[in-house]
Write a protein that holds these residues in place. Structure first.
Motif, PDB file in Angstrom:
ATOM      1  N   ARG A  97      41.777  82.707 100.440  1.00 34.46           N
ATOM      2  CA  ARG A  97      41.407  81.587 101.321  1.00 34.46           C
ATOM      3  C   ARG A  97      40.126  81.951 102.066  1.00 34.46           C
ATOM      4  NH1 ARG A  97      45.029  80.033  98.853  1.00 34.46           N
ATOM      5  NH2 ARG A  97      46.899  78.881  99.438  1.00 34.46           N
ATOM      6  N   GLN A  98      39.238  80.985 102.186  1.00 30.24           N
ATOM      7  CA  GLN A  98      38.038  81.141 103.022  1.00 30.24           C
ATOM      8  C   GLN A  98      38.264  80.329 104.291  1.00 30.24           C
ATOM      9  OE1 GLN A  98      34.400  79.364 101.478  1.00 30.24           O
ATOM     10  NE2 GLN A  98      33.182  80.959 102.451  1.00 30.24           N
ATOM     11  N   LEU A  99      38.216  80.984 105.431  1.00 30.25           N
ATOM     12  CA  LEU A  99      38.499  80.330 106.712  1.00 30.25           C
ATOM     13  C   LEU A  99      37.218  80.316 107.540  1.00 30.25           C
ATOM     14  CD1 LEU A  99      41.715  82.443 107.223  1.00 30.25           C
ATOM     15  CD2 LEU A  99      41.647  80.059 106.520  1.00 30.25           C
ATOM     16  N   PHE A 100      37.099  79.353 108.450  1.00 34.89           N
ATOM     17  CA  PHE A 100      35.833  79.185 109.176  1.00 34.89           C
ATOM     18  C   PHE A 100      36.078  79.103 110.670  1.00 34.89           C
ATOM     19  CE2 PHE A 100      32.151  76.390 110.472  1.00 34.89           C
ATOM     20  CZ  PHE A 100      31.163  77.314 110.180  1.00 34.89           C
ATOM     21  N   ASP A 101      35.224  79.759 111.443  1.00 32.05           N
ATOM     22  CA  ASP A 101      35.244  79.619 112.897  1.00 32.05           C
ATOM     23  C   ASP A 101      33.999  78.837 113.294  1.00 32.05           C
ATOM     24  OD1 ASP A 101      35.941  80.190 115.713  1.00 32.05           O
ATOM     25  OD2 ASP A 101      34.075  81.335 115.652  1.00 32.05           O
ATOM     26  N   SER A 109      30.245  80.095 113.568  1.00 32.33           N
ATOM     27  CA  SER A 109      29.914  79.872 112.143  1.00 32.33           C
ATOM     28  C   SER A 109      30.286  81.087 111.282  1.00 32.33           C
ATOM     29  CB  SER A 109      28.424  79.562 111.964  1.00 32.33           C
ATOM     30  OG  SER A 109      28.077  78.400 112.651  1.00 32.33           O
ATOM     31  N   THR A 110      31.404  81.716 111.618  1.00 33.49           N
ATOM     32  CA  THR A 110      31.841  82.915 110.883  1.00 33.49           C
ATOM     33  C   THR A 110      32.867  82.564 109.817  1.00 33.49           C
ATOM     34  OG1 THR A 110      31.548  84.255 112.864  1.00 33.49           O
ATOM     35  CG2 THR A 110      33.002  85.164 111.167  1.00 33.49           C
ATOM     36  N   TYR A 111      32.719  83.180 108.665  1.00 35.58           N
ATOM     37  CA  TYR A 111      33.759  83.075 107.635  1.00 35.58           C
ATOM     38  C   TYR A 111      34.675  84.283 107.733  1.00 35.58           C
ATOM     39  CZ  TYR A 111      31.179  79.359 105.268  1.00 35.58           C
ATOM     40  OH  TYR A 111      30.555  78.181 104.965  1.00 35.58           O
ATOM     41  N   THR A 112      35.983  83.995 107.654  1.00 35.42           N
ATOM     42  CA  THR A 112      37.016  85.029 107.541  1.00 35.42           C
ATOM     43  C   THR A 112      37.655  84.837 106.177  1.00 35.42           C
ATOM     44  OG1 THR A 112      37.438  84.996 109.914  1.00 35.42           O
ATOM     45  CG2 THR A 112      39.232  85.806 108.527  1.00 35.42           C
ATOM     46  N   TYR A 113      37.946  85.938 105.502  1.00 32.63           N
ATOM     47  CA  TYR A 113      38.526  85.821 104.163  1.00 32.63           C
ATOM     48  C   TYR A 113      39.907  86.448 104.131  1.00 32.63           C
ATOM     49  CZ  TYR A 113      33.762  84.587 103.059  1.00 32.63           C
ATOM     50  OH  TYR A 113      32.530  83.964 103.051  1.00 32.63           O
ATOM     51  N   ALA A 130      49.401  82.392 111.674  1.00 35.79           N
ATOM     52  CA  ALA A 130      50.234  81.271 111.215  1.00 35.79           C
ATOM     53  C   ALA A 130      50.091  81.080 109.707  1.00 35.79           C
ATOM     54  CB  ALA A 130      49.840  79.987 111.952  1.00 35.79           C
ATOM     55  N   LEU A 131      48.872  81.164 109.219  1.00 35.44           N
ATOM     56  CA  LEU A 131      48.666  80.982 107.776  1.00 35.44           C
ATOM     57  C   LEU A 131      49.369  82.091 106.992  1.00 35.44           C
ATOM     58  CD1 LEU A 131      47.364  79.506 105.408  1.00 35.44           C
ATOM     59  CD2 LEU A 131      45.321  80.906 105.739  1.00 35.44           C
ATOM     60  N   ILE A 132      49.242  83.319 107.489  1.00 35.35           N
ATOM     61  CA  ILE A 132      49.868  84.462 106.812  1.00 35.35           C
ATOM     62  C   ILE A 132      51.387  84.284 106.763  1.00 35.35           C
ATOM     63  CG2 ILE A 132      50.360  86.930 107.178  1.00 35.35           C
ATOM     64  CD1 ILE A 132      47.293  87.037 108.029  1.00 35.35           C
ATOM     65  N   GLU A 133      51.933  83.806 107.877  1.00 34.37           N
ATOM     66  CA  GLU A 133      53.382  83.566 107.907  1.00 34.37           C
ATOM     67  C   GLU A 133      53.761  82.426 106.975  1.00 34.37           C
ATOM     68  OE1 GLU A 133      55.343  83.721 111.538  1.00 34.37           O
ATOM     69  OE2 GLU A 133      57.149  82.807 110.673  1.00 34.37           O
ATOM     70  N   LEU A 148      30.605  86.295  92.464  1.00 34.81           N
ATOM     71  CA  LEU A 148      30.482  85.353  93.584  1.00 34.81           C
ATOM     72  C   LEU A 148      30.208  86.124  94.869  1.00 34.81           C
ATOM     73  CD1 LEU A 148      33.364  82.884  92.703  1.00 34.81           C
ATOM     74  CD2 LEU A 148      30.898  82.455  92.547  1.00 34.81           C
ATOM     75  N   VAL A 149      29.327  85.577  95.673  1.00 36.56           N
ATOM     76  CA  VAL A 149      28.958  86.204  96.951  1.00 36.56           C
ATOM     77  C   VAL A 149      29.524  85.351  98.080  1.00 36.56           C
ATOM     78  CG1 VAL A 149      27.006  86.691  98.488  1.00 36.56           C
ATOM     79  CG2 VAL A 149      26.866  87.287  96.055  1.00 36.56           C
ATOM     80  N   TYR A 150      30.378  85.971  98.894  1.00 42.28           N
ATOM     81  CA  TYR A 150      30.968  85.278 100.037  1.00 42.28           C
ATOM     82  C   TYR A 150      30.348  85.848 101.310  1.00 42.28           C
ATOM     83  CZ  TYR A 150      34.307  83.270  96.824  1.00 42.28           C
ATOM     84  OH  TYR A 150      34.874  82.555  95.813  1.00 42.28           O
ATOM     85  N   PRO A 151      29.584  85.036 102.036  1.00 38.51           N
ATOM     86  CA  PRO A 151      28.829  85.549 103.191  1.00 38.51           C
ATOM     87  C   PRO A 151      29.676  85.643 104.457  1.00 38.51           C
ATOM     88  CG  PRO A 151      28.431  83.208 102.929  1.00 38.51           C
ATOM     89  CD  PRO A 151      29.341  83.606 101.794  1.00 38.51           C
ATOM     90  N   GLY A 152      29.143  86.362 105.440  1.00 39.65           N
ATOM     91  CA  GLY A 152      29.813  86.487 106.732  1.00 39.65           C
ATOM     92  C   GLY A 152      29.623  85.260 107.612  1.00 39.65           C
ATOM     93  N   HIS A 153      28.527  84.567 107.397  1.00 35.84           N
ATOM     94  CA  HIS A 153      28.245  83.350 108.178  1.00 35.84           C
ATOM     95  C   HIS A 153      27.539  82.353 107.284  1.00 35.84           C
ATOM     96  CE1 HIS A 153      28.744  85.262 112.128  1.00 35.84           C
ATOM     97  NE2 HIS A 153      27.943  86.233 111.737  1.00 35.84           N
ATOM     98  N   ASP A 154      27.625  81.096 107.683  1.00 30.70           N
ATOM     99  CA  ASP A 154      26.628  80.150 107.205  1.00 30.70           C
ATOM    100  C   ASP A 154      26.441  79.110 108.275  1.00 30.70           C
ATOM    101  OD1 ASP A 154      25.004  79.323 104.650  1.00 30.70           O
ATOM    102  OD2 ASP A 154      25.706  77.510 105.651  1.00 30.70           O
ATOM    103  N   TYR A 155      25.209  78.781 108.560  1.00 33.68           N
ATOM    104  CA  TYR A 155      24.904  77.876 109.675  1.00 33.68           C
ATOM    105  C   TYR A 155      24.675  76.446 109.195  1.00 33.68           C
ATOM    106  CZ  TYR A 155      24.621  82.403 111.850  1.00 33.68           C
ATOM    107  OH  TYR A 155      24.946  83.668 112.280  1.00 33.68           O
ATOM    108  N   ARG A 156      24.793  76.237 107.860  1.00 33.00           N
ATOM    109  CA  ARG A 156      24.619  74.881 107.328  1.00 33.00           C
ATOM    110  C   ARG A 156      25.867  74.378 106.603  1.00 33.00           C
ATOM    111  NH1 ARG A 156      19.711  74.947 103.513  1.00 33.00           N
ATOM    112  NH2 ARG A 156      20.505  76.999 102.941  1.00 33.00           N
ATOM    113  N   GLY A 157      26.895  75.230 106.518  1.00 31.91           N
ATOM    114  CA  GLY A 157      28.133  74.790 105.865  1.00 31.91           C
ATOM    115  C   GLY A 157      28.220  75.184 104.396  1.00 31.91           C
ATOM    116  N   LEU A 158      27.298  76.034 103.930  1.00 31.31           N
ATOM    117  CA  LEU A 158      27.353  76.473 102.536  1.00 31.31           C
ATOM    118  C   LEU A 158      28.378  77.600 102.425  1.00 31.31           C
ATOM    119  CD1 LEU A 158      23.500  76.458 102.010  1.00 31.31           C
ATOM    120  CD2 LEU A 158      25.143  74.690 101.343  1.00 31.31           C
TER     121      LEU A 158
END
Ligand SMILES: N[C@@H](CCC(=O)N[C@@H](CS)C(=O)NCC(=O)O)C(=O)O
Ligand SMILES: [Fe+2]
Length: 354
Positions: A4-8, A12-16, A41-44, A168-178
């Protein structure tokens, strides 16, 4: 594998979230402090056991959720040895592996954005979590925390770009929603680090970014150097009832708890009058305030007595809990499953038909 890719939104941080399907062992890359409840909650809800939290680097723009998740779920904290953070369970060196069930990640040193940046490469080389070393058509800044443009250039070109083009490259942030990119795509189209660009061009580019320091930097860096351990370590879970926090961001209480404690709370039914007096009936002592008029009738509720909101299935009452939370009511929960579950579990009602 579960992924899962999660967003704050705030930072603008991605958590994986990555987990091994069979053993249910999971890890989180770059959890965010304010999102720890969401992540737990998601993990549970997915039936996982959080084995590790991993950091790609000492973040300057948000506080890690690593300590909170360890406190709540017993996960272990892994960080880069070169990052200098205290309080972890494992200090990672270049090419160390972190196992979760039958799967593993390799930690590759990719310094340059900060001195201790790691890229986590999945065992099959089909995914890499690059933190802020390589972003979608961009890269992390290099103007603080031992950042260095030449070092970043070499990390990306000699390490990340050595991965297969399809990786595939999963970044730590994206400021445009990519959300993600691939090694092949970034080699061709990254305007700072693409293969056509030389080291000198890159260094010149990075010198002239002209970015203001992150707003939260003064708070975030010292907190992250302690793996996100707060000064005061009181639990943030409400204590008036055994509540659960859903991935949708709602505090819920189970019908059996309400049945035993109905007298201690304000039972707020947010359905329409014809439903309240209709076949499902209502919980004894419930106060009827339809959701549509709740904002205008807040003064009919007490702030110091907990509120349990109810509707038919739990959806409208979930809205009501959010509305009440915004209005300053801090002891509010939704009745899980609403009147339908209450009736299905044969708890008593006033009115209604059998
Ligand atoms: N406006 C953001 C700035 C965030 C920021 O500087 N992010 C770092 C990563 S920690 C970065 O490298 N950004 C690259 C960029 O914005 O191009 C804030 O205040 O938090
Ligand atoms: Fe960063």
């Amino acid at each position: 594998m579960i992924f899962r890719q999660l967003f704050d939104q705030q930072s603008s941080t991605y958590t994986y979230l990555l987990a091994d399907q069979a053993s249910r062992e999971a890890l989180l890359i770059d959890p965010v402090y304010e999102q720890a409840r969401r992540d737990a909650a998601l993990i549970e809800e997915l039936g996982l056991k959080l084995a590790w939290t991993l950091e790609t680097h000492v973040h300057a723009d948000h506080v890690t959720g690593a300590w909170l998740l360890k406190d709540r779920l017993g996960s272990r904290i892994a960080v880069s040895r070169a990052g200098g953070a205290e309080g972890s369970d494992l200090l990672l060196n270049d090419l160390d592996s972190i196992h979760f069930g039958k799967r593993h990640l390799e930690a590759w040193a990719t310094p340059g954005h900060t001195g201790g940046c790691l890229t986590y490469v999945l065992d099959d080389r089909l995914a890499a979590f690059t933190g802020d070393a390589l972003l979608v058509r961009g890269c992390g800044r290099t103007d603080f925390q031992q950042g260095d443009a030449r070092t970043l250039f070499r990390s990306v070109r000699s390490r990340i770009f050595a991965l297969p083009d399809a990786c595939l490259v999963y970044p730590g942030h994206d400021y445009r929603g990519l959300a993600a990119t691939s090694v092949g795509e970034e080699k061709l189209y990254n305007p700072r680090l693409g293969e056509a660009i030389g080291e000198q061009d890159f260094v010149g580019y990075m010198k002239n970014l002209g970015l203001a320091h992150p707003k939260a930097m003064e708070q975030a860096v010292p907190a992250n150097l302690k793996c996100g351990k707060p000064e005061k370590t009181t639990t943030q879970n409400p204590e008036w009832a055994p509540l659960t926090y859903t991935f949708a961001g709602i505090w819920e209480v189970q019908p059996n708890w309400l049945e035993e404690h109905a007298g201690e709370v304000q039972v707020l039914d947010v359905r329409e009058p014809d439903e309240f007096n209709g076949p499902l009936g209502h919980v004894e002592g419930a106060q009827l305030v339809p959701l549509g008029s709740l904002s205008d009738r807040l003064n009919s509720l007490q702030k110091d007595k907990p509120i349990v909101a109810i509707c038919r299935s739990g959806a409208r009452s979930a809205q009501a809990t959010l509305l009440l939370g915004k209005a300053g009511f801090d002891k509010v929960a939704n009745l899980a499953g609403g009147m339908l579950r209450w009736r299905a579990q044969r708890f008593p009602v006033e009115g209604g038909t059998d």
